[in-house]
Design a protein around this motif. Structure first.
Motif, PDB file in Angstrom:
ATOM      1  N   GLY A 243      49.481 128.435  69.704  1.00 32.71           N
ATOM      2  CA  GLY A 243      48.909 129.579  70.392  1.00 32.71           C
ATOM      3  C   GLY A 243      49.869 130.734  70.419  1.00 32.71           C
ATOM      4  O   GLY A 243      50.888 130.739  69.725  1.00 32.71           O
ATOM      5  N   LEU A 244      49.522 131.713  71.243  1.00 34.73           N
ATOM      6  CA  LEU A 244      50.339 132.916  71.396  1.00 34.73           C
ATOM      7  C   LEU A 244      51.126 132.805  72.702  1.00 34.73           C
ATOM      8  O   LEU A 244      50.547 132.523  73.764  1.00 34.73           O
ATOM      9  CB  LEU A 244      49.449 134.149  71.418  1.00 34.73           C
ATOM     10  CG  LEU A 244      50.134 135.490  71.718  1.00 34.73           C
ATOM     11  CD1 LEU A 244      51.140 135.836  70.632  1.00 34.73           C
ATOM     12  CD2 LEU A 244      49.080 136.586  71.865  1.00 34.73           C
TER      13      LEU A 244
ATOM     14  N   GLN B 193      54.792 134.483  74.866  1.00 35.65           N
ATOM     15  CA  GLN B 193      55.862 135.471  74.888  1.00 35.65           C
ATOM     16  C   GLN B 193      57.209 134.804  74.665  1.00 35.65           C
ATOM     17  O   GLN B 193      57.402 133.619  74.960  1.00 35.65           O
ATOM     18  CB  GLN B 193      55.868 136.209  76.220  1.00 35.65           C
ATOM     19  CG  GLN B 193      54.689 137.164  76.401  1.00 35.65           C
ATOM     20  CD  GLN B 193      54.844 138.008  77.653  1.00 35.65           C
ATOM     21  OE1 GLN B 193      55.467 137.591  78.619  1.00 35.65           O
ATOM     22  NE2 GLN B 193      54.265 139.201  77.641  1.00 35.65           N
TER      23      GLN B 193
ATOM     24  N   PRO C 117      60.891 134.886  68.804  1.00 34.86           N
ATOM     25  CA  PRO C 117      59.971 135.415  67.785  1.00 34.86           C
ATOM     26  C   PRO C 117      60.160 134.752  66.418  1.00 34.86           C
ATOM     27  O   PRO C 117      59.187 134.569  65.680  1.00 34.86           O
ATOM     28  CB  PRO C 117      60.336 136.898  67.748  1.00 34.86           C
ATOM     29  CG  PRO C 117      60.799 137.201  69.137  1.00 34.86           C
ATOM     30  CD  PRO C 117      61.549 135.960  69.554  1.00 34.86           C
TER      31      PRO C 117
ATOM     32  N   THR D 200      57.956 131.827  65.179  1.00 38.28           N
ATOM     33  CA  THR D 200      56.586 132.047  64.734  1.00 38.28           C
ATOM     34  C   THR D 200      56.362 131.426  63.360  1.00 38.28           C
ATOM     35  O   THR D 200      57.101 131.717  62.412  1.00 38.28           O
ATOM     36  CB  THR D 200      56.274 133.551  64.688  1.00 38.28           C
ATOM     37  OG1 THR D 200      56.327 134.079  66.023  1.00 38.28           O
ATOM     38  CG2 THR D 200      54.896 133.804  64.097  1.00 38.28           C
TER      39      THR D 200
ATOM     40  N   THR E 188      52.604 131.595  67.570  1.00 33.18           N
ATOM     41  CA  THR E 188      53.012 132.994  67.484  1.00 33.18           C
ATOM     42  C   THR E 188      53.790 133.347  68.742  1.00 33.18           C
ATOM     43  O   THR E 188      53.269 133.187  69.857  1.00 33.18           O
ATOM     44  CB  THR E 188      51.808 133.924  67.341  1.00 33.18           C
ATOM     45  OG1 THR E 188      51.033 133.539  66.197  1.00 33.18           O
ATOM     46  CG2 THR E 188      52.254 135.362  67.173  1.00 33.18           C
ATOM     47  N   VAL E 189      55.017 133.814  68.551  1.00 27.91           N
ATOM     48  CA  VAL E 189      55.872 134.183  69.677  1.00 27.91           C
ATOM     49  C   VAL E 189      56.079 135.692  69.642  1.00 27.91           C
ATOM     50  O   VAL E 189      56.637 136.225  68.679  1.00 27.91           O
ATOM     51  CB  VAL E 189      57.217 133.455  69.625  1.00 27.91           C
ATOM     52  CG1 VAL E 189      58.046 133.786  70.869  1.00 27.91           C
ATOM     53  CG2 VAL E 189      57.013 131.955  69.511  1.00 27.91           C
ATOM     54  N   SER E 190      55.624 136.371  70.674  1.00 33.43           N
ATOM     55  CA  SER E 190      55.749 137.823  70.728  1.00 33.43           C
ATOM     56  C   SER E 190      57.033 138.217  71.450  1.00 33.43           C
ATOM     57  O   SER E 190      57.499 137.536  72.361  1.00 33.43           O
ATOM     58  CB  SER E 190      54.546 138.424  71.448  1.00 33.43           C
ATOM     59  OG  SER E 190      54.507 137.985  72.783  1.00 33.43           O
TER      60      SER E 190
END
Length: 123
Positions: free
Chosen positions: A9-10, A12, A87, A90, A120-122
């Motif tokens: 998933g997404l 932070q 990030p 990802t 996904t790492v924002s």
């Protein structure tokens, strides 16, 4: 043996995710299992592996201390707990069952692969 990876998933940067890899047959309980990842434009790389008893684990240097691999042979499932995500983590993450009972980093050691789950790492 069919493998189903889930849990991506997404998230932070600094957050956590737990990936799961469920095997269709219990045959994987006699084999080591590994997690690999592939970022866009890059080769698939080793992340972590665990021996069939779970007594031995191995981690890539860039995840050591942040990721934890574990397994529940009764459920036929292997987990990858990912903490302090960055990030650069990802990628699509794949689980795979080894030909052997011991840990290993080489892709050639692994005979069955799951379909992958996107992390996904924002920033």
């Amino acid at each position: 043996v069919q493998l189903q990876a889930s849990g991506g998933g997404l998230v932070q940067a600094g957050g956590s995710l737990r990936l799961s890899c469920a095997a269709s047959k219990r045959t994987s309980s006699n084999n080591a299992v590994g997690w690999f990842r592939q970022a866009p434009g890059k080769e698939r790389e080793f992340v972590a592996s665990i021996s069939w008893r779970g007594s031995s684990t191995d981690y890539a240097d860039n995840v050591q201390g942040r990721f934890t691999i574990s397994r529940d042979n009764g459920k036929g499932t292997v987990y990858l707990q990912m903490d302090h995500l960055k990030p650069e983590d990802t990628a699509v993450y794949y689980c795979a069952v080894s030909r052997f009972s011991y840990t290993g980093r080489a892709l050639a050691n692994y005979q069955y692969w799951g379909q992958g789950t996107l992390v996904t790492v924002s920033s």
